[in-house]
Design an enzyme around this catalytic site. Structure first.
Site, PDB file in Angstrom:
ATOM      1  N   ASP A   1       2.189   8.049  -9.926  1.00  0.00           N
ATOM      2  CA  ASP A   1       0.876   7.707 -10.472  1.00  0.00           C
ATOM      3  C   ASP A   1       0.961   7.355 -11.963  1.00  0.00           C
ATOM      4  O   ASP A   1       1.773   7.924 -12.693  1.00  0.00           O
ATOM      5  CB  ASP A   1      -0.072   8.902 -10.255  1.00  0.00           C
ATOM      6  CG  ASP A   1      -1.524   8.516 -10.498  1.00  0.00           C
ATOM      7  OD1 ASP A   1      -1.840   7.314 -10.463  1.00  0.00           O
ATOM      8  OD2 ASP A   1      -2.341   9.421 -10.726  1.00  0.00           O
TER       9      ASP A   1
ATOM     10  N   ASN B   1       0.825   3.928 -13.216  1.00  0.00           N
ATOM     11  CA  ASN B   1       1.255   2.552 -13.541  1.00  0.00           C
ATOM     12  C   ASN B   1       0.142   1.762 -14.227  1.00  0.00           C
ATOM     13  O   ASN B   1       0.374   1.084 -15.229  1.00  0.00           O
ATOM     14  CB  ASN B   1       1.614   1.785 -12.260  1.00  0.00           C
ATOM     15  CG  ASN B   1       2.921   2.229 -11.663  1.00  0.00           C
ATOM     16  OD1 ASN B   1       3.710   2.895 -12.311  1.00  0.00           O
ATOM     17  ND2 ASN B   1       3.146   1.856 -10.421  1.00  0.00           N
TER      18      ASN B   1
ATOM     19  N   ARG C   1      -2.839  -4.067 -15.798  1.00  0.00           N
ATOM     20  CA  ARG C   1      -2.458  -3.035 -14.830  1.00  0.00           C
ATOM     21  C   ARG C   1      -1.207  -3.465 -14.062  1.00  0.00           C
ATOM     22  O   ARG C   1      -0.305  -2.682 -13.822  1.00  0.00           O
ATOM     23  CB  ARG C   1      -3.602  -2.768 -13.832  1.00  0.00           C
ATOM     24  CG  ARG C   1      -4.805  -2.068 -14.431  1.00  0.00           C
ATOM     25  CD  ARG C   1      -5.857  -1.782 -13.349  1.00  0.00           C
ATOM     26  NE  ARG C   1      -5.293  -1.101 -12.199  1.00  0.00           N
ATOM     27  CZ  ARG C   1      -5.098   0.215 -12.119  1.00  0.00           C
ATOM     28  NH1 ARG C   1      -5.450   0.987 -13.119  1.00  0.00           N
ATOM     29  NH2 ARG C   1      -4.584   0.743 -11.032  1.00  0.00           N
TER      30      ARG C   1
ATOM     31  N   HIS D   1       2.659  -1.836 -12.878  1.00  0.00           N
ATOM     32  CA  HIS D   1       3.319  -1.726 -11.568  1.00  0.00           C
ATOM     33  C   HIS D   1       4.741  -2.273 -11.650  1.00  0.00           C
ATOM     34  O   HIS D   1       5.678  -1.688 -11.117  1.00  0.00           O
ATOM     35  CB  HIS D   1       2.525  -2.484 -10.501  1.00  0.00           C
ATOM     36  CG  HIS D   1       1.183  -1.863 -10.210  1.00  0.00           C
ATOM     37  ND1 HIS D   1       1.042  -0.526  -9.920  1.00  0.00           N
ATOM     38  CD2 HIS D   1      -0.069  -2.380 -10.170  1.00  0.00           C
ATOM     39  CE1 HIS D   1      -0.245  -0.256  -9.708  1.00  0.00           C
ATOM     40  NE2 HIS D   1      -0.932  -1.361  -9.872  1.00  0.00           N
TER      41      HIS D   1
ATOM     42  N   SER E   1      -1.485   3.678  -0.460  1.00  0.00           N
ATOM     43  CA  SER E   1      -2.217   4.557   0.460  1.00  0.00           C
ATOM     44  C   SER E   1      -3.246   3.762   1.258  1.00  0.00           C
ATOM     45  O   SER E   1      -3.599   2.629   0.898  1.00  0.00           O
ATOM     46  CB  SER E   1      -2.923   5.668  -0.324  1.00  0.00           C
ATOM     47  OG  SER E   1      -4.072   5.139  -0.962  1.00  0.00           O
TER      48      SER E   1
ATOM     49  N   GLU F   1      -6.185   4.297   1.205  1.00  0.00           N
ATOM     50  CA  GLU F   1      -7.366   4.154   0.326  1.00  0.00           C
ATOM     51  C   GLU F   1      -7.153   3.078  -0.752  1.00  0.00           C
ATOM     52  O   GLU F   1      -8.113   2.608  -1.362  1.00  0.00           O
ATOM     53  CB  GLU F   1      -7.695   5.490  -0.360  1.00  0.00           C
ATOM     54  CG  GLU F   1      -8.299   6.550   0.557  1.00  0.00           C
ATOM     55  CD  GLU F   1      -7.278   7.193   1.501  1.00  0.00           C
ATOM     56  OE1 GLU F   1      -6.084   7.279   1.125  1.00  0.00           O
ATOM     57  OE2 GLU F   1      -7.662   7.581   2.625  1.00  0.00           O
TER      58      GLU F   1
ATOM     59  N   LEU G   1      21.518   8.636   1.418  1.00  0.00           N
ATOM     60  CA  LEU G   1      20.140   8.991   1.038  1.00  0.00           C
ATOM     61  C   LEU G   1      19.181   8.231   1.949  1.00  0.00           C
ATOM     62  O   LEU G   1      19.384   7.054   2.213  1.00  0.00           O
ATOM     63  CB  LEU G   1      19.873   8.580  -0.422  1.00  0.00           C
ATOM     64  CG  LEU G   1      18.423   8.670  -0.908  1.00  0.00           C
ATOM     65  CD1 LEU G   1      17.995  10.135  -1.058  1.00  0.00           C
ATOM     66  CD2 LEU G   1      18.245   7.962  -2.257  1.00  0.00           C
TER      67      LEU G   1
ATOM     68  N   ARG H   1       4.128  14.801  -8.843  1.00  0.00           N
ATOM     69  CA  ARG H   1       3.108  13.765  -9.102  1.00  0.00           C
ATOM     70  C   ARG H   1       3.076  13.504 -10.595  1.00  0.00           C
ATOM     71  O   ARG H   1       2.821  14.415 -11.389  1.00  0.00           O
ATOM     72  CB  ARG H   1       1.723  14.191  -8.627  1.00  0.00           C
ATOM     73  CG  ARG H   1       0.707  13.084  -8.918  1.00  0.00           C
ATOM     74  CD  ARG H   1      -0.698  13.378  -8.457  1.00  0.00           C
ATOM     75  NE  ARG H   1      -1.512  12.181  -8.650  1.00  0.00           N
ATOM     76  CZ  ARG H   1      -2.396  11.703  -7.790  1.00  0.00           C
ATOM     77  NH1 ARG H   1      -2.626  12.333  -6.669  1.00  0.00           N
ATOM     78  NH2 ARG H   1      -3.081  10.611  -8.058  1.00  0.00           N
TER      79      ARG H   1
ATOM     80  N   ARG I   1      -3.884  16.270  -8.037  1.00  0.00           N
ATOM     81  CA  ARG I   1      -4.420  16.233  -6.679  1.00  0.00           C
ATOM     82  C   ARG I   1      -3.387  15.626  -5.736  1.00  0.00           C
ATOM     83  O   ARG I   1      -2.391  15.045  -6.178  1.00  0.00           O
ATOM     84  CB  ARG I   1      -5.748  15.466  -6.627  1.00  0.00           C
ATOM     85  CG  ARG I   1      -5.677  14.067  -7.168  1.00  0.00           C
ATOM     86  CD  ARG I   1      -7.010  13.317  -7.009  1.00  0.00           C
ATOM     87  NE  ARG I   1      -6.977  12.075  -7.738  1.00  0.00           N
ATOM     88  CZ  ARG I   1      -7.705  11.784  -8.809  1.00  0.00           C
ATOM     89  NH1 ARG I   1      -8.554  12.664  -9.292  1.00  0.00           N
ATOM     90  NH2 ARG I   1      -7.598  10.630  -9.415  1.00  0.00           N
ATOM     91  N   LEU I   2      -3.661  15.741  -4.400  1.00  0.00           N
ATOM     92  CA  LEU I   2      -2.682  15.277  -3.399  1.00  0.00           C
ATOM     93  C   LEU I   2      -3.009  13.897  -2.833  1.00  0.00           C
ATOM     94  O   LEU I   2      -2.149  13.258  -2.230  1.00  0.00           O
ATOM     95  CB  LEU I   2      -2.563  16.288  -2.254  1.00  0.00           C
ATOM     96  CG  LEU I   2      -1.980  17.659  -2.650  1.00  0.00           C
ATOM     97  CD1 LEU I   2      -1.932  18.578  -1.442  1.00  0.00           C
ATOM     98  CD2 LEU I   2      -0.576  17.507  -3.240  1.00  0.00           C
TER      99      LEU I   2
HETATM  100  C1  FPP Z   1      -0.207   4.452  -8.762  1.00  0.00           C
HETATM  101  O1  FPP Z   1      -0.528   4.110 -10.064  1.00  0.00           O
HETATM  102  C2  FPP Z   1       0.768   3.529  -8.225  1.00  0.00           C
HETATM  103  C3  FPP Z   1       0.570   2.744  -7.154  1.00  0.00           C
HETATM  104  C4  FPP Z   1      -0.680   2.706  -6.344  1.00  0.00           C
HETATM  105  C5  FPP Z   1       1.623   1.833  -6.705  1.00  0.00           C
HETATM  106  C6  FPP Z   1       3.021   2.328  -6.844  1.00  0.00           C
HETATM  107  C7  FPP Z   1       3.881   1.156  -6.764  1.00  0.00           C
HETATM  108  C8  FPP Z   1       5.019   0.939  -7.449  1.00  0.00           C
HETATM  109  C9  FPP Z   1       5.704   1.908  -8.317  1.00  0.00           C
HETATM  110  C10 FPP Z   1       5.662  -0.392  -7.301  1.00  0.00           C
HETATM  111  C11 FPP Z   1       6.002  -0.752  -5.889  1.00  0.00           C
HETATM  112  C12 FPP Z   1       6.930   0.223  -5.296  1.00  0.00           C
HETATM  113  C13 FPP Z   1       8.050  -0.064  -4.637  1.00  0.00           C
HETATM  114  C14 FPP Z   1       8.913   1.055  -4.183  1.00  0.00           C
HETATM  115  C15 FPP Z   1       8.507  -1.430  -4.376  1.00  0.00           C
HETATM  116  P1  FPP Z   1      -2.035   3.684 -10.365  1.00  0.00           P
HETATM  117  O2  FPP Z   1      -2.145   2.219 -10.222  1.00  0.00           O
HETATM  118  O3  FPP Z   1      -2.958   4.485  -9.512  1.00  0.00           O
HETATM  119  O4  FPP Z   1      -2.146   4.093 -11.871  1.00  0.00           O
HETATM  120  P2  FPP Z   1      -3.460   4.620 -12.637  1.00  0.00           P
HETATM  121  O5  FPP Z   1      -3.754   5.995 -12.096  1.00  0.00           O
HETATM  122  O6  FPP Z   1      -3.000   4.646 -14.057  1.00  0.00           O
HETATM  123  O7  FPP Z   1      -4.542   3.633 -12.365  1.00  0.00           O
END
Ligand code: FPP
Length: 224
Positions: free
Chosen positions: A12, A14, A25, A29, A57, A59, A122, A172, A178-179
């Site tokens: 979480d 990104n 944003r 990522h 997810s 959601e 792995l 996390r 949170r989960l």
């Molecule tokens: C949560 O951060 C992150 C995501 C919903 C996406 C995670 C994806 C990656 C790390 C890239 C793709 C992964 C792979 C393995 C190819 P957020 O966007 O909810 O961040 P915020 O809470 O700051 O808004």
């Protein structure tokens, strides 16, 4: 010292990192992939056998279309670029979640799983279109349809994670406690570490610090 076989991670932060550093944003990522690469390398060095990453997810479909398209393009490029490397590293890839994406992506995911299916150093479980509640409902529906007894062993059999041991450790990042509908059943006895740093800022030293703390925890499983 606790053995560490399976680490699950909610990556979480990104979006916040991207806005803060690049005013985008999506840039967050993209940067998050560097941390993914690092965590894979460290997991191998630490002899961890299962690494489960929450990438998207059920959601997350609520997000703006532009961000969703970007995330899936990133995932597609990541797989195309890294699959040979992952295979050479003897890494097995498994997707957990409902694979109902474009034909292109579904095929790419299936072929990546097939190519790496015999690998053993792995196992990376990539959670994509994953939601724990719908996973459980689906398992119970199958049991009912097959007229099978509802018990722990049979429920496990029909989860996306069948055959995978429960996570020992959940991390996390992103300073949120949170989960978010992630592995609710499988995390029953996992040790949970909430990390303040955003995912793109999470370094090998942060990961090692958590692993070392985890190893010293007394795990009771309801006993004393
Ligand atoms: C949560 O951060 C992150 C995501 C919903 C996406 C995670 C994806 C990656 C790390 C890239 C793709 C992964 C792979 C393995 C190819 P957020 O966007 O909810 O961040 P915020 O809470 O700051 O808004």
């Amino acid at each position: 010292m606790n053995p560490l076989k399976h680490v699950a991670i909610i990556m979480d932060g990104n979006g916040r990192w991207g806005i803060k550093n690049k005013n985008s944003r999506n840039a967050g990522h993209k940067q998050g992939l560097t941390t993914v690469d690092q965590v894979i390398k460290t997991s191998i060095k630490q002899k961890i056998k299962f690494l489960t990453l929450f990438a998207f997810s059920t959601e997350n479909w609520k997000r703006p279309k532009k961000e969703i398209i970007y995330l899936f393009r990133l995932l597609e490029n990541f797989l195309k670029k890294r699959i040979n490397y992952l295979h050479k590293q003897n890494i097995k890839l498994r997707i957990i979640g409902v694979k109902n994406f474009s034909n292109n992506l579904n095929n790419l995911l299936k072929s990546a799983e097939k190519k790496t299916s015999k690998n053993s150093v792995l196992q990376i479980n990539l959670a994509l279109n994953y939601g724990s509640k719908s996973e459980l409902i689906n398992a119970l529906k199958i049991l009912k349809k097959n007229n099978e007894v509802i018990n722990e062993k049979n429920i496990n059999k029909y989860l996306h994670t069948s055959g995978i041991p429960d996570p020992d450790l959940l991390i996390r990042t992103g300073n949120t406690n949170r989960l978010s509908n992630f592995l609710l059943w499988q995390l029953s006895y996992s040790e949970i570490f909430f990390e303040k740093k955003l995912w793109p800022e999470f370094k090998e030293s942060d990961y090692l610090k958590i692993i070392n703390k985890f190893k010293k925890v007394k795990r009771n499983y309801g006993n004393i």
